[in-house]
Design a protein around this motif. Structure first.
Motif, short mmCIF file in Angstrom:
data_model
loop_
_atom_site.label_atom_id
_atom_site.label_comp_id
_atom_site.label_asym_id
_atom_site.label_seq_id
_atom_site.Cartn_x
_atom_site.Cartn_y
_atom_site.Cartn_z
N ASP A 72 0.83 -1.21 0.00
CA ASP A 72 0.00 0.00 0.00
C ASP A 72 0.86 1.26 0.00
N ILE A 76 1.61 5.19 -2.53
CA ILE A 76 1.40 6.55 -2.03
C ILE A 76 2.61 7.38 -2.44
N SER A 158 -2.68 1.27 6.64
CA SER A 158 -1.97 2.02 5.60
C SER A 158 -2.60 3.38 5.33
N SER A 159 -3.91 3.44 5.42
CA SER A 159 -4.59 4.69 5.09
C SER A 159 -4.54 5.71 6.22
#
Length: 160
Positions: A72, A76, A158-159
């Motif tokens: 993930d 980003i 992850s977010s």
């Protein structure tokens, strides 16, 4: 180097505004700076999550969580995930004994650590983000879910 250049540019911009000769009462109260594109990427390490209890089943889930969080973070744009070779050179550690000096040598700015625990609802995941430069915790979160939700829990970590 890029960070220093960005801060120097910002300081020069603010100085030029202050010395522009425009009377103070004619200046707007707010200065808005919007960075729409940057090549600055934060080097981040995500060592393997550790399983605290739960046996081999939880060790497997810890590996899966680590893999998903790493994948993930690769997507980003502001992060530059550490090369896998770094983890074997830094060695095992948890949030109580992070080798910040070693991470500094590898030019890592942030370290994300995670632990999983058995929970009456299934699994509890603790994650923390550390600043290598400040040697301090920047953020921490605990989430609980079913054992079948490992993928969802990893994406949630992850977010954040």
């Amino acid at each position: 180097m890029k960070k220093s250049l960005l801060f120097l540019t910002l300081a020069m911009l603010l100085s030029s505004i202050a010395w522009s000769g425009v009377p103070q009462d004619q200046m707007e109260d707010t200065l808005r700076i919007e960075i729409t594109r940057s090549n600055l990427r934060i080097p981040i390490a995500v060592p393997s999550f550790s399983a605290v209890g739960g046996g081999s089943e939880f060790s497997t889930m810890a590996r899966e969580l680590t893999d998903i969080v790493r994948e993930d973070l690769k997507t980003i744009p502001i992060f530059n995930l550490a090369d896998d070779a770094i983890y074997s050179r830094v060695g095992y550690h948890n949030h109580n004994n992070i080798p910040f000096d070693l991470y500094t040598q590898f030019k890592i700015d942030a370290v994300a650590l995670g632990q999983i625990f058995p929970d009456p609802k299934g699994i509890k995941v603790h994650s923390r983000l550390f600043s290598v430069r400040d040697k301090s915790s920047l953020f921490g979160k605990s989430i609980v879910g079913k054992k079948s939700q490992v993928r969802y829990l990893a994406h949630t970590i992850s977010s954040h």
